[in-house]
Enzyme design. Structure first.
Site, PDB file in Angstrom:
ATOM      1  N   ASN A  24       0.849  -1.184   0.000  1.00  0.00           N
ATOM      2  CA  ASN A  24       0.000   0.000   0.000  1.00  0.00           C
ATOM      3  C   ASN A  24       0.893   1.244   0.000  1.00  0.00           C
ATOM      4  O   ASN A  24       1.613   1.499   0.967  1.00  0.00           O
ATOM      5  CB  ASN A  24      -0.904  -0.027   1.238  1.00  0.00           C
ATOM      6  CG  ASN A  24      -1.874   1.134   1.284  1.00  0.00           C
ATOM      7  OD1 ASN A  24      -1.987   1.916   0.336  1.00  0.00           O
ATOM      8  ND2 ASN A  24      -2.586   1.255   2.388  1.00  0.00           N
ATOM      9  N   PHE A  25       0.845   2.009  -1.082  1.00  0.00           N
ATOM     10  CA  PHE A  25       1.696   3.187  -1.206  1.00  0.00           C
ATOM     11  C   PHE A  25       1.202   4.355  -0.338  1.00  0.00           C
ATOM     12  O   PHE A  25       1.937   5.298  -0.106  1.00  0.00           O
ATOM     13  CB  PHE A  25       1.764   3.636  -2.669  1.00  0.00           C
ATOM     14  CG  PHE A  25       2.665   2.805  -3.543  1.00  0.00           C
ATOM     15  CD1 PHE A  25       3.037   1.514  -3.192  1.00  0.00           C
ATOM     16  CD2 PHE A  25       3.138   3.308  -4.749  1.00  0.00           C
ATOM     17  CE1 PHE A  25       3.866   0.741  -4.006  1.00  0.00           C
ATOM     18  CE2 PHE A  25       3.969   2.556  -5.568  1.00  0.00           C
ATOM     19  CZ  PHE A  25       4.335   1.273  -5.201  1.00  0.00           C
ATOM     20  N   LYS A  26      -0.059   4.285   0.086  1.00  0.00           N
ATOM     21  CA  LYS A  26      -0.668   5.357   0.892  1.00  0.00           C
ATOM     22  C   LYS A  26      -0.429   6.713   0.216  1.00  0.00           C
ATOM     23  O   LYS A  26      -0.546   6.825  -1.004  1.00  0.00           O
ATOM     24  CB  LYS A  26      -0.151   5.309   2.326  1.00  0.00           C
ATOM     25  CG  LYS A  26      -0.476   3.986   3.037  1.00  0.00           C
ATOM     26  CD  LYS A  26      -0.271   4.066   4.527  1.00  0.00           C
ATOM     27  CE  LYS A  26      -0.720   2.771   5.190  1.00  0.00           C
ATOM     28  NZ  LYS A  26      -0.638   2.840   6.660  1.00  0.00           N
ATOM     29  N   HIS A 108      -9.887   0.436   4.526  1.00  0.00           N
ATOM     30  CA  HIS A 108      -8.654   0.549   5.306  1.00  0.00           C
ATOM     31  C   HIS A 108      -8.946   1.387   6.545  1.00  0.00           C
ATOM     32  O   HIS A 108      -9.823   2.263   6.525  1.00  0.00           O
ATOM     33  CB  HIS A 108      -7.547   1.196   4.467  1.00  0.00           C
ATOM     34  CG  HIS A 108      -6.196   1.101   5.087  1.00  0.00           C
ATOM     35  ND1 HIS A 108      -5.757   1.997   6.038  1.00  0.00           N
ATOM     36  CD2 HIS A 108      -5.185   0.216   4.895  1.00  0.00           C
ATOM     37  CE1 HIS A 108      -4.540   1.674   6.407  1.00  0.00           C
ATOM     38  NE2 HIS A 108      -4.164   0.597   5.739  1.00  0.00           N
ATOM     39  N   GLU A 156      -6.174  -6.110  10.038  1.00  0.00           N
ATOM     40  CA  GLU A 156      -5.157  -5.149  10.457  1.00  0.00           C
ATOM     41  C   GLU A 156      -5.615  -4.401  11.710  1.00  0.00           C
ATOM     42  O   GLU A 156      -6.453  -3.496  11.607  1.00  0.00           O
ATOM     43  CB  GLU A 156      -4.905  -4.107   9.366  1.00  0.00           C
ATOM     44  CG  GLU A 156      -4.123  -4.546   8.165  1.00  0.00           C
ATOM     45  CD  GLU A 156      -3.647  -3.352   7.360  1.00  0.00           C
ATOM     46  OE1 GLU A 156      -2.449  -3.255   7.094  1.00  0.00           O
ATOM     47  OE2 GLU A 156      -4.486  -2.493   7.020  1.00  0.00           O
ATOM     48  N   ILE A 161      -0.578  -0.552  13.146  1.00  0.00           N
ATOM     49  CA  ILE A 161      -0.204  -0.089  11.809  1.00  0.00           C
ATOM     50  C   ILE A 161       0.907   0.955  11.909  1.00  0.00           C
ATOM     51  O   ILE A 161       0.814   1.911  12.669  1.00  0.00           O
ATOM     52  CB  ILE A 161      -1.417   0.503  11.068  1.00  0.00           C
ATOM     53  CG1 ILE A 161      -2.430  -0.602  10.757  1.00  0.00           C
ATOM     54  CG2 ILE A 161      -0.987   1.195   9.785  1.00  0.00           C
ATOM     55  CD1 ILE A 161      -3.702  -0.113  10.106  1.00  0.00           C
ATOM     56  N   GLY A 196       2.492  -3.525  11.031  1.00  0.00           N
ATOM     57  CA  GLY A 196       3.805  -3.735  11.625  1.00  0.00           C
ATOM     58  C   GLY A 196       4.649  -4.824  11.001  1.00  0.00           C
ATOM     59  O   GLY A 196       5.715  -5.168  11.516  1.00  0.00           O
ATOM     60  N   ALA A 217       3.019  -1.583   4.077  1.00  0.00           N
ATOM     61  CA  ALA A 217       3.144  -0.214   3.564  1.00  0.00           C
ATOM     62  C   ALA A 217       4.542   0.308   3.852  1.00  0.00           C
ATOM     63  O   ALA A 217       5.457   0.120   3.065  1.00  0.00           O
ATOM     64  CB  ALA A 217       2.068   0.690   4.170  1.00  0.00           C
TER      65      ALA A 217
END
Length: 250
Positions: A24-26, A108, A156, A161, A196, A217
């Site tokens: 996930n590039f966020k 998310h 998650e 996270i 994590g 990520a």
């Protein structure tokens, strides 16, 4: 772990590492614009080198440029269950498809939505041929989402996270409970985990607990060497099915 049907033209049956890595590039600076393209190409290189299913989820504004630069699946980070029309500011599912998305992240923890909207998102996505990865914070919410028939569920816990302790080490029971509940409702839905996840030990534990892949990520996007970081994670997939050596009997 079985094949996930993501349509990699370059993956051959022989030597394929079973399992999926979703990155996930966020909205990280390291994964925006041309840097997103560069990072996606690194992910593609590793996917080809290791024969592993690697997916990148990018900002919707980067879908066109990233999907045009790589052959691995590129997912949108968000859609709205809207149709063509007066929907200013919404992410039209047809729009992400036309810009190269082959799937979408839904719910998310940084972009949560109601269960009814999750269902609507899944229906709209599947109607357009988009794969769906739906995130869930708990085993119980994963169970409810499994009934909606997504392609994947990624459990998650939000509090882990971006942290230094992985879900597989901090909350192994959460993973086991999620896998159990999801399989009870819908055996077709693979369970991924995230939060994590930083190294191959985290991945190996997760897979041995029943996950079929991971959602990561910062462990890759913010790594000093993203290629090495991704290779390390994949090592966890490759070693997960190898039973630990037993000590010699005295």
């Amino acid at each position: 772990m079985g094949s996930h049907g993501l349509g990699f033209a370059f993956v051959e049956n022989k030597g394929v590492i079973m399992g999926i890595v979703v990155i996930n590039f966020k909205t990280y600076a390291e994964a925006t614009g041309e840097r997103a393209v560069k990072l996606a190409k690194i992910c593609e290189k590793v996917a080809k080198k290791t024969n592993t299913d690697v997916v990148v989820a990018v900002q919707n504004v980067d879908l066109f440029r990233v999907s045009g630069a790589v052959s691995i699946p590129v997912f949108a980070e968000h859609i709205d269950p809207v149709n063509y029309g007066a929907n200013t500011g919404k992410a039209l599912p047809e729009g992400v498809v036309e810009n190269g998305a082959s799937g979408v992240l839904i719910n998310h923890s940084e972009d949560p939505t109601r269960l009814s909207d999750i269902h609507a998102d899944i229906k709209r996505a599947h109607g357009l041929g988009l794969k769906t990865i739906v995130c869930a914070p708990t085993a119980e919410s994963s169970e409810a989402i499994a009934a909606l028939d997504p392609d994947f569920i990624a459990v998650e816990p939000p509090e882990l996270i971006g942290g230094d302790i992985s879900v597989s080490k901090a909350k192994p029971g959460l993973i086991m409970d999620t896998v159990k509940l999801v399989r009870r409702v819908n055996k077709r839905v693979p369970v991924l985990c995230g939060a994590g996840i930083k190294n191959y030990q985290d991945v190996r534990i997760a897979v041995r607990l029943g996950c079929e892949g991971i959602l990561v990520a910062s462990g890759v996007t913010k790594a000093k060497n993203p290629e090495a970081a991704l290779l390390d994670l994949i090592k966890g997939l490759a070693s997960a099915d190898k039973k630990p050596k037993k000590g010699k009997k005295k």
